[in-house]
Design a protein around this motif. Structure first.
Motif, short mmCIF file in Angstrom:
data_model
loop_
_atom_site.label_atom_id
_atom_site.label_comp_id
_atom_site.label_asym_id
_atom_site.label_seq_id
_atom_site.Cartn_x
_atom_site.Cartn_y
_atom_site.Cartn_z
N GLY A 519 7.73 6.45 1.44
CA GLY A 519 6.67 5.50 1.17
C GLY A 519 7.06 4.09 1.59
N THR A 520 6.06 3.28 1.93
CA THR A 520 6.32 1.89 2.29
C THR A 520 6.02 0.95 1.14
N CYS A 521 5.38 1.44 0.09
CA CYS A 521 5.06 0.63 -1.08
C CYS A 521 4.97 1.57 -2.27
N ARG A 644 -4.04 -6.66 4.97
CA ARG A 644 -2.64 -6.61 4.57
C ARG A 644 -2.43 -7.29 3.24
N TRP A 673 12.05 7.08 -1.93
CA TRP A 673 11.67 5.67 -2.15
C TRP A 673 12.03 5.24 -3.56
N HIS A 678 14.77 -2.21 -4.41
CA HIS A 678 13.52 -2.87 -4.03
C HIS A 678 13.51 -4.30 -4.55
N GLN A 683 8.37 -5.44 1.03
CA GLN A 683 7.46 -4.36 1.38
C GLN A 683 6.07 -4.92 1.62
N THR A 684 5.32 -4.21 2.42
CA THR A 684 3.95 -4.59 2.72
C THR A 684 3.03 -3.46 2.29
N CYS A 685 1.93 -3.82 1.65
CA CYS A 685 1.03 -2.81 1.09
C CYS A 685 -0.36 -2.98 1.67
#
Length: 888
Positions: A519-521, A644, A673, A678, A683-685
C-alpha cells in the motif's frame, strides 16, 4: 414515406417538415415505426453522424405522432436533445397543420416535463402562440424563462437594467409569481444583483409591482407562504428582500399574525428575526393581543439564538411596563428563559421578573419560584432574595454524581448459521445493501466457507437465482466485470461470485496480485489486508476444501480469543488443512495478547509452525507498530493536483510509527506496509470519503497504532471535510489502551467543523471516560497545542464540550477544559471563543464543584478586570465557584 426516411438517415432535418406534410394518418403511423428503428440503430453510430440523424429523427417523429402525449414524450426524450443548434423551428413547421386544441395540450405536456434550456422554453411559447392559449406556469418553464432573460441581458453592452428587461416581458404577470412556488429558485434569481443590489430580482419585482405590472396581493401571499415553508438560505433571502420591498401595511401584517408567530417560533434565524420585527410593530400599533404575544414568546425564548431571545425579552418588558395587568399572562413565559443556557439571558429574565413580580397573582409567583430552580448558583442568591420562602432555603439536596454511559462490553458474534436457506438470506441482504459492518460481514463470510465445504452444490443452486440481478451475474462484457472485481471488491462479492463460477482464472491472478501489492497509504494498506483475505477465501471456496476460517472474530469489535484460535489451529491439524497465509496473518492481528500466557503455552504444544508463531506473537505482546511519543510538526507545501491528498497538510500535528520487522519477514506481502516505519509527509493519498468500519477490525488490538495512521484522515474534520471523525467511536470501543494517538485524534474530532463529526468525538470521549481510560490532562494538553497551531477553534471545542456536559459528564468535561483554559487565559490577547469555553466550564463547575487540581491560572486576574464583556462575566462566574467553595 421512402423519401422521408432517406432524408432522416442523411440528417437533412430542414427537409423533413415538407416531406411529412403530405402523409396521411396511416402513413405517418407506419413512418413512425420506421423512425423508432432508425433511432435505436443510430445509438451505436459515430457521434457526429448520430447527432445529425437524431435531429432529423426528432423533427420527423414530432410530425408523425398523432397523439399529444406521445409527441411530448418524443420531443422530451433526452437522447434527442444532443445538438448544438436547435431543431425546434423545424419541429414547429412539422406541427403547423395541427388543431389549436391539440397544440395547447402538447404545450402543457411539454411544460410539465423537464425544461432544461432556453430553446425548450421558446418551443413552448411558440406552441402557445400557435394555439392561442395561456402559457402554463411550471418550474421548468420559469427556469427556461429566467435563463432566456439572463442570457439576453448579458449579451448586450452596456448591461440593460433588469427592470427594463422584465418590463418588456409579455408573460411577466404569469411567471414571476410562480418563482415563489418553486422548491428551489433559479440561481440567477437568488444571486445578489449585478452590478449592485439595486439591480437584483427583488428590487426589480418591487418596482414593477409599484407600476401595477404585478399583483401585489398575490406576491405578498406567496412570499409569506414561501417563508413559512422554509428552504435554502439564498431563497429565503430573496423572499425577505421582496417582502420588505412590497412594504405591507399594518393591516396586511395583522391579517397574517398567525404566520409571523409560526415563523418566529420555528423559522430559520433570518426569517424568525423578520417575523419578530413585524410582531413588535404590530404591538406598537395595538394590533397584537397579550395572548398572541404569550403564544409566540414561549417558543422564541426556547431558541438558542441569543439575539432573538434578547429581543423578545425587550418586547415583553415594553408590554409589561405599558400594561402591568398582563403580568399574570406574560411573567410565566418570561420564566421560560430561566432555563436558557446563556447566563446573561437568565439574568435579564430574572431582572424583568423582579421588576413586575408585585403585579402578578400569588399562584403565578409560586410557578415562577418553581421555574427559578433552573437557575444556576450564579443567580441563586438573587432568586432567594426575590422569591423568599417560595423558593426554599437554596441548599442543594443531592450530592453530585457523574453520569457516564455504561462502559461498552464486547458482544460475542453469533456462530455462523448451518441452515442453507438462512445463510442465503443473510448473504443476499449483505450483498445488496452494501453493508460493511463487521458482525454481518464476518458472519456471512464464515457461513459461506463452512456451507461450501459441506454442501457446495445446494448453496450455489440457492444463491444463483437470488443474486441473478447482480452486476457480475448479468450478461455483459467479461473484461469490464473482471476489472470491477479486481478494483472494487468490498464486501463478499468476489467470494459469492467465485462460488457461482463467475470469476475466471485470469481475474483471480490479477486480483490476488493487486491485493498483495504494498500500500502507498493507510487506506490502501488497510483495505488491502481485507481484499487479500477475500481473494484467498474466494480461491479456497471454489474447491470447498476449507472447513472454516481462522480469523473470524470472537467479538463484534473484531478481536479474537486466543484460546479459540488455538482450538481452530488444532482442528486444522487434525483435518490436515493448511491455513491460508492471509487468513492466519489476520488472525494474529486480531488475537488478544493480554493475559494469554496459557493460550501461548497451548499454542506451542500444537507442534505446528502456525502454533509456534502464535505463541511467539502472544508472548511478545508488542503493538503491530509502536507509536513514537513525540509530535511530528509538519510544514508541508500544498498538495499538487485536485485529486492528490497529502498525508501531512500544512501545520498539522501528526504522529510517526516505528518499524516492526516481524511483519515484513513473516507476514504475506499485503501486510508489509503495516510493519514499515511511517513518518507524516512520507506518503501521498488519493483516497476520499468516509472511513470503513472494517479498518478497526483489521487491528482491533492496536487501536493506538491505528489512530496514529488515521490521524491524517481524522485531521481533515477540523478543516473542511465531513466524516473524518467517524472512526473515533469504534477506535475507543476496543479493549486496547488509549494513548497519545487516540487522545490527539480525539482533540481533532472535538474541534471538527461539522456538528456530526463533533458528536462522534463526544461519543468517543464519553466511552473513554466510562472505561476509565480518559487522560483529561493529556487530552487538554493536546487541545492546547492544536489551538495554538490554529488547527482547532475554541468556539467549536466549546460546542463539543457543551454537548458532552449536557449528558451529565460535568466533572469529566471540566477536567479536560482546565488545562486548556490555563493556557488560553495566560495569553496577552484572549482568542475568539474563549468566553464560550469559560461558560461551559462555569456550568460544569456549578454542577460538580471546582476541580481538585486547584484554581485555574489567570482566571482570577481575568475576572477582576471589570466590565461587562462575556469574557469577564464568565470568568467571574467560574471564579465565584472557587470563592463559594473556600467560604464553605
Amino acid at each position: 414515406m421512402k423519401e422521408l426516411l432517406t432524408a432522416v438517415r442523411e440528417g437533412r432535418h430542414r427537409d423533413v417538415p415538407g416531406l411529412v406534410a403530405p402523409l396521411d394518418r396511416a402513413e405517418r403511423r407506419l413512418a413512425l415505426a420506421e423512425l423508432k428503428a432508425v433511432r435505436k440503430e443510430a445509438r451505436d453510430w459515430d457521434w457526429r453522424e448520430r447527432t445529425r440523424t437524431m435531429k432529423a429523427v426528432l423533427v420527423a417523429g414530432a410530425g408523425c405522432h398523432t397523439g399529444a402525449a406521445g409527441c411530448a414524450a418524443w420531443i422530451g426524450a433526452r437522447e434527442l436533445r444532443e445538438w448544438e443548434h436547435s431543431p425546434y423551428p423545424w419541429v414547429l413547421k412539422a406541427l403547423a397543420d395541427r388543431d389549436p386544441v391539440w397544440l395547447a395540450d402538447l404545450a402543457h405536456r411539454l411544460a410539465a416535463r423537464t425544461v432544461d434550456s432556453e430553446a425548450e422554453y421558446r418551443l413552448v411559447v411558440e406552441l402557445v402562440r400557435m394555439a392561442d392559449c395561456p402559457l402554463p406556469a411550471s418550474d421548468g418553464i420559469v427556469r427556461g424563462w429566467v435563463e432566456r432573460i439572463n442570457s439576453a441581458r448579458w449579451r448586450q453592452r452596456p448591461y440593460p437594467p433588469l427592470t427594463d428587461v422584465l418590463r418588456a416581458e409579455p408573460y411577466l404577470g404569469v411567471l414571476a409569481p410562480h418563482l415563489l412556488d418553486m422548491a428551489e429558485l433559479p440561481a440567477p434569481v437568488a444571486w445578489p444583483g449585478y452590478p449592485g443590489p439595486d439591480d437584483g430580482w427583488p428590487s426589480a419585482l418591487t418596482i414593477l409591482t409599484a407600476e401595477g405590472l404585478l399583483d401585489r396581493t398575490l406576491l405578498l401571499e406567496r412570499c409569506t407562504t414561501r417563508l413559512l415553508r422554509g428552504g435554502k438560505s439564498s431563497d429565503l433571502r430573496f423572499c425577505l428582500l421582496l417582502l420588505r420591498g412590497l412594504e405591507p401595511t399594518s393591516q396586511e401584517e395583522a391579517e397574517r399574525a398567525a404566520d409571523w408567530i409560526a415563523m418566529a417560533a420555528d423559522g430559520p434565524s433570518p426569517v424568525a428575526g423578520h417575523a419578530q420585527e413585524v410582531l413588535a410593530r404590530l404591538d406598537g400599533h395595538g394590533l397584537l393581543s397579550v395572548a398572541q404575544l404569550a403564544d409566540v414568546s414561549g417558543p422564541v425564548l426556547f431558541r438558542t439564538e441569543k439575539k432573538l431571545v434578547r429581543a423578545q425579552l425587550v418586547l415583553l418588558g415594553k408590554v409589561l411596563r405599558r400594561d402591568p395587568s398582563a403580568a399574570g399572562q406574560l411573567l410565566p413565559v418570561v420564566g421560560e428563559a430561566f432555563g436558557h443556557p446563556d447566563i446573561g439571558l437568565q439574568e435579564r429574565a430574572l431582572k424583568l421578573t423582579a421588576r413586575h413580580l408585585p403585579s402578578a397573582p400569588p399562584a403565578v409567583r409560586q410557578d415562577l419560584a418553581d421555574m427559578a430552580a433552573q437557575l444556576g448558583p450564579a443567580h441563586r442568591s438573587a432568586a432567594v432574595a426575590l422569591f423568599g420562602d417560595l423558593l426554599g432555603d437554596g441548599q442543594e439536596a443531592d450530592v453530585y454524581e457523574e453520569i457516564l454511559p455504561p462502559a461498552p462490553v464486547p458482544r460475542r458474534l453469533a456462530p455462523a448459521t448451518e441452515d442453507t436457506a438462512e445463510l442465503v438470506e443473510e448473504v443476499v441482504a449483505l450483498v445488496r445493501s452494501g453493508s460493511r459492518e463487521v458482525p454481518e460481514f464476518e458472519r456471512a463470510l464464515e457461513g459461506l466457507v463452512r456451507c461450501a465445504h459441506t454442501n457446495r452444490t445446494a448453496l450455489a443452486e440457492a444463491l444463483r437465482p437470488a443474486l441473478a440481478g447482480m452486476w457480475w451475474a448479468a450478461p455483459g462484457e467479461q473484461g469490464e466485470i473482471d476489472w470491477r472485481f479486481i478494483r472494487n471488491h468490498d464486501g463478499p462479492h468476489v467470494v459469492v461470485a467465485s462460488l457461482l463460477g463467475q470469476v475466471p482464472e485470469q481475474a483471480f491472478a490479477e486480483g490476488r496480485a493487486r491485493s498483495a501489492a504494498a500500500g502507498t497509504c493507510f487506506h490502501a494498506a488497510l483495505n488491502g489486508v481485507t481484499h487479500a483475505r477475500l481473494w484467498e477465501a474466494a480461491a479456497a471456496i471454489r474447491a470447498g476444501e476449507l472447513p472454516f476460517l481462522l480469523a473470524t472474530p470472537t467479538w463484534h469489535t473484531g478481536s479474537l480469543d486466543p484460546v479459540e484460535l488455538v482450538d481452530r489451529l488444532r482442528r486444522y491439524r487434525e483435518l490436515g488443512v493448511e491455513p491460508g497465509p492471509a487468513d492466519f496473518a489476520q488472525a494474529l492481528l486480531r488475537v488478544r495478547r493480554t493475559g494469554g500466557d496459557e493460550a501461548a503455552g497451548r499454542a506451542a504444544g500444537l507442534g505446528t509452525a502456525e502454533g509456534d508463531r502464535l505463541a511467539a506473537w502472544i508472548r511478545a505482546g508488542e503493538p503491530v507498530a509502536p507509536v513514537l511519543r513525540h509530535h511530528v510538526e509538519t510544514e508541508a507545501p500544498a498538495a499538487r493536483g485536485w485529486l492528490r491528498q497529502s498525508a501531512a497538510g500544512a501545520r498539522r500535528i501528526l504522529l510517526a510509527t516505528r518499524e516492526r520487522l516481524v511483519i515484513q519477514q513473516e507476514f504475506p506481502r499485503a501486510f508489509h506496509w503495516l510493519g514499515r516505519p511511517h513518518t507524516p509527509g512520507s506518503q501521498t493519498c488519493y483516497h476520499w470519503g468516509s472511513g470503513s468500519p472494517q479498518w478497526t477490525a483489521v487491528l482491533p488490538e492496536d487501536s493506538e497504532t491505528l489512530a496514529a495512521w488515521l490521524l491524517p484522515f481524522v485531521a481533515t474534520c477540523a478543516e473542511d471535510q465531513r466524516g473524518g471523525a467517524s472512526p473515533l467511536p469504534a477506535l475507543v470501543e476496543t479493549a486496547a489502551p488509549a494513548g497519545s494517538a487516540i487522545h490527539l485524534a480525539l482533540g481533532y474530532g472535538l474541534g471538527a467543523r461539522y456538528p456530526e463529526d463533533r458528536l462522534s468525538a463526544v461519543d468517543a470521549l464519553l466511552v473513554l471516560a466510562a472505561r476509565g481510560q480518559l487522560d483529561a490532562a493529556l487530552l487538554g494538553g493536546e487541545l492546547t497545542v492544536l489551538i495554538d497551531r490554529e488547527l482547532v477553534k475554541p468556539a467549536r471545542l466549546a460546542s463539543s464540550a457543551a454537548a458532552a456536559a449536557d449528558t451529565g459528564a460535568y466533572r469529566t468535561v471540566l477536567a479536560v477544559l482546565v488545562p486548556v483554559l490555563s493556557a488560553l487565559l495566560s495569553r496577552e490577547r484572549a482568542p475568539r471563543g474563549l468566553s464560550d469555553l469559560l461558560a461551559v466550564a462555569a456550568e460544569c463547575a456549578e454542577r460538580c464543584g471546582p476541580p481538585e487540581t486547584g484554581p485555574i491560572a489567570g482566571l482570577a486576574t481575568t475576572a477582576a478586570r471589570g466590565g461587562s464583556t462575556q469574557l469577564v462575566r464568565q470568568a467571574a462566574r467560574l471564579q465565584a465557584v472557587w470563592d463559594r467553595s473556600e467560604a464553605a
